[in-house]
Design an enzyme around this catalytic site. Structure first.
Site, short mmCIF file in Angstrom:
data_model
loop_
_atom_site.label_atom_id
_atom_site.label_comp_id
_atom_site.label_asym_id
_atom_site.label_seq_id
_atom_site.Cartn_x
_atom_site.Cartn_y
_atom_site.Cartn_z
N TYR A 1 4.64 4.47 11.65
CA TYR A 1 4.77 3.05 11.64
C TYR A 1 5.68 2.57 10.72
CZ TYR A 1 0.45 3.06 8.67
OH TYR A 1 -0.24 3.48 7.95
N ARG B 1 0.96 -1.19 0.02
CA ARG B 1 -0.04 0.06 0.10
C ARG B 1 0.76 1.26 -0.05
NH1 ARG B 1 -2.37 0.52 5.64
NH2 ARG B 1 -0.77 2.13 5.68
N HIS C 1 -3.11 4.32 5.21
CA HIS C 1 -4.24 3.79 5.22
C HIS C 1 -5.52 4.48 4.66
CE1 HIS C 1 -7.82 1.44 6.74
NE2 HIS C 1 -8.20 2.49 7.46
#
Lengths: 328, 354
Positions: B262, B249, B253
């Protein structure tokens, strides 16, 4: 055909059988519902009669059962699934509340789900833990679900047939305690439609409002009260969602007093909603505050203690006694 | 460890594979067109969030090979079960883009007719759509139809109970379902190592008794070839397949997320090198299938597409409050009718302005 002795289990079995015969898209599945015929034998003989493609066992996974039912309904089938016991349906809770209940809304009506979820529920059978929950309030609280709670063999047959033909999902609550109680029933007689309550006994002094396993208890209490000179009406709700508010209001306005009876823990329950509703709609007709006789707000008790938890004739009559008769 | 299927290297070089053949040139060109439009759609949707026209958009940038490959593998009557991150697949499958974005504009419904398109509403909860896919497939099988259902989910969803139940049911009932797991390495912030101790997600197939394939999810040719085979297998009555697509990805998100908390820029840069678009472009250019004129034409088509999306979303009518009551039940209950009337009265009196 005239009335015959019929247990609720037999009435439901006949309803399933007749529905499967009438419509090839009706499928019955769940845990042990195939060759065994279900732990309560409600689906007995269906696999034999209709084949394993129409009545079949699934892997032991309630969310999977519900999810598969949703998919089958999306693709033209009419699933009737059995959750083996009330508390064993909880793994399916997300599928029921987030998907079964909401699909019509999420798709602006393009997809509707004609799924019937049969839930053997409530107590009084000496079941060990996790086998006797009154789970109706969870379902009744969920917009999009229709929740039926028959109390008689005739209603079990008639309402289940209606539920299977219904375009939207129905939670069909079967009182385990009544499965094997035999009573006169003529299943060829049409029953009142979904969303209607029925007055099982007329009584001018007060109205007992109840459903499912508590209906026979309420009738017995009314019988005893009559012997003591007090006429109690018994209103059997039959359908918790939609709720027949009109009939409830009319019955309570006529008698001026009401006791709501249910096995479920009373806090935040269907019984609580009924008491609030009667207060809102009948306040000026009430001679006394509405009383509730429900289970205690405790985890369902063990077999040796459940009799203390369940609404009893005495507890109902005690509640009736407290309806401010000094003003009558 | 399951071996990964790859037909095109990151520089577009063809890698021979004993089982899977490179799709035909025309198909590869179609896939490339899908990738270009899909990428542009992702970019446009992000812009619409920044402009406040979409409430949120979970982008599939970097995963377009899975999106386009999934749509390409399905035949006319087949079903797709997408998640919230699969809007590009939904659009590629034929849903008008504005309809596919309806929910994300802040409306109350999924925007398209799932029956007409044979595409389930995009699933917001994780893995709950997978048992539905099994049911749709089972219904088709009972009627003797050869319909195949392609169900999408991500790596995070493989931790959910419904993932397990759906794969188990599909295997037990020999359902015609292909499960495509887009392993994009993060479930919001949580890395794959916190989801599973298995060496690969494809390894889970053996536990369900179904074949599983690990494919390079950024190789459009390999994704399509693997899904083609799985769809054919399901259509033949041989049952389900689990496909794990190794992808990434590239965006956070959603726009509300901060991926810098992260994961490292270095990691993102490494995966950018494996982007599916330049990979297929390099192959098509190298073989002469894609010339300058065709590239210009595709760029123009992508811009036109983006413009249609922009205009369509801008022109969308605001949802009507009264509609909230219309499809809760086929026949509204008395309670809902009363509540709808209450809201209507409030609106007529000018409520909702403070």
């Amino acid at each position: 055909m005239s009335a015959e002795k019929l247990t609720m289990a037999a009435a439901i079995n006949t309803a399933l059988r007749d529905a499967m015969r009438a419509d090839d898209s009706v499928l019955v599945f769940g845990e042990d519902v195939g060759p065994l015929g279900g732990v309560f034998r409600v689906t007995e003989g269906l696999t034999d009669s209709f084949g394993a493609a129409r009545c079949f066992d699934t892997p032991l996974a309630e969310s999977g059962i519900l999810g598969m039912a949703i998919g089958l309904a999306m693709n033209g089938m009419h699933p009737v699934v059995e959750m083996q016991f009330d508390a064993f349906a909880y793994p399916a809770f997300e599928q029921i509340t987030s998907h079964l209940a909401k699909m019509r809304n999420r798709t602006r009506g393009a997809l509707h789900l004609p799924v019937v979820v049969r839930v053997p529920y409530a107590g009084g059978i000496g079941g060990v833990e996790h086998h006797c929950d009154s789970s109706e309030s969870y379902y009744a609280h969920t917009p999009g679900l229709t929740v039926l709670a028959p109390a008689t063999s005739a209603d079990a047959y008639g309402l289940l047939r209606a539920a299977i033909e219904y375009p939207d999902p129905v939670i069909f609550l079967e009182p385990k305690k009544r499965y094997f109680a035999s009573e006169e029933a003529d299943i060829r007689e049409p029953v009142a439609p979904i969303g209607t309550a029925e007055l099982r006994r007329a009584g001018r002094d007060a109205t007992l409002i109840t459903y499912g396993p508590s209906v026979p208890v309420a009738l017995a209490a009314a019988e005893q009260a009559a012997a003591e000179g007090r006429e109690l009406g018994v209103l059997d709700l039959r359908s918790l969602v939609p709720l027949d508010e009109q009939t409830i209001a009319e019955a309570v306005r006529a008698s001026g007093r009401a006791v709501v009876i249910a096995e479920t823990p009373g806090f935040a329950s269907v019984a609580a909603e009924l008491a609030a509703l009667i207060g809102e709609r009948c306040f000026h007709h009430l001679e006394a505050p509405v009383r509730r006789v429900t289970g205690f707000d405790i985890p369902y008790p063990p077999p040796k203690l459940e009799r203390h938890h369940l609404p009893s004739i005495d507890r109902i009559l005690d509640a009736v006694d407290e309806l401010q008769w000094e003003h009558a | 460890m399951t071996e990964i299927v790859r037909l095109l290297d990151t520089d577009g070089t063809v890698l021979e594979h004993e089982r899977y053949a490179l799709p035909e040139p025309e198909r590869l060109l179609e896939l490339y067109r899908g990738l270009v439009l899909g990428r542009r759609f992702n970019e446009q949707a992000n812009s619409l969030v920044r402009q406040g026209r979409l409430a949120v958009y979970p982008s599939s940038r970097g995963q377009e090979a899975c999106q386009i490959g999934a749509a390409a593998a399905l035949r006319g009557g087949d079903w797709l079960f997408p998640t919230y991150r699969d809007t590009v697949a939904v659009v590629q499958r034929g849903v008008p883009p504005v309809e596919a974005l309806t929910l994300l504009t802040g409306d109350w419904h999924c925007g398209y007719d799932p029956l007409a398109h044979r595409i389930a509403p995009q699933a917001t909860p994780l893995a709950t759509q997978l048992p539905h896919a099994v049911g749709v497939g089972h219904a088709a099988r009972l009627r003797g139809e050869d319909t195949v259902v392609l169900a999408l989910c991500g790596d995070g969803a493989t931790s959910e109970g419904d993932f397990h139940e759906a794969l188990n049911f599909a295997a037990v009932f020999t359902s015609p379902v292909v499960f495509l797991v887009q392993n994009n390495k993060y479930a919001i912030s949580v890395p794959l190592s916190r989801q599973t101790a298995a060496e690969s997600l494809a390894d889970k197939g053996i536990g369900y008794g179904m074949p599983a394939v690990l494919v390079d999810g950024n190789d459009p040719a390999a994704v399509t070839a693997v899904l083609d085979e799985a769809v054919a297998r399901a259509a033949s009555g041989a049952g389900p397949t689990l496909v794990e697509a190794d992808t990434y990805r590239l965006e956070a998100h959603t726009n509300a997320d901060d991926a810098g908390r992260y994961r490292s820029e270095l990691e993102v840069a490494e995966w950018t090198e494996r982007d599916p678009l330049p990979r297929l472009r390099a192959y098509l250019r190298g073989t002469g299938l894609l010339g300058a004129a065709r590239e210009t034409e595709l760029e123009e088509a992508a811009e036109e597409f983006a413009s249609l999306v922009r205009q369509g979303v801008s022109a969308m009518a605001a949802p009507r409050p009264g509609a909230l009551f219309a499809e809760v039940y086929g026949t509204p209950t008395q309670r809902l009718a009363t509540q709808a009337a209450l809201l209507d009265t409030e609106l007529r009196a000018g409520a909702g302005t403070r």
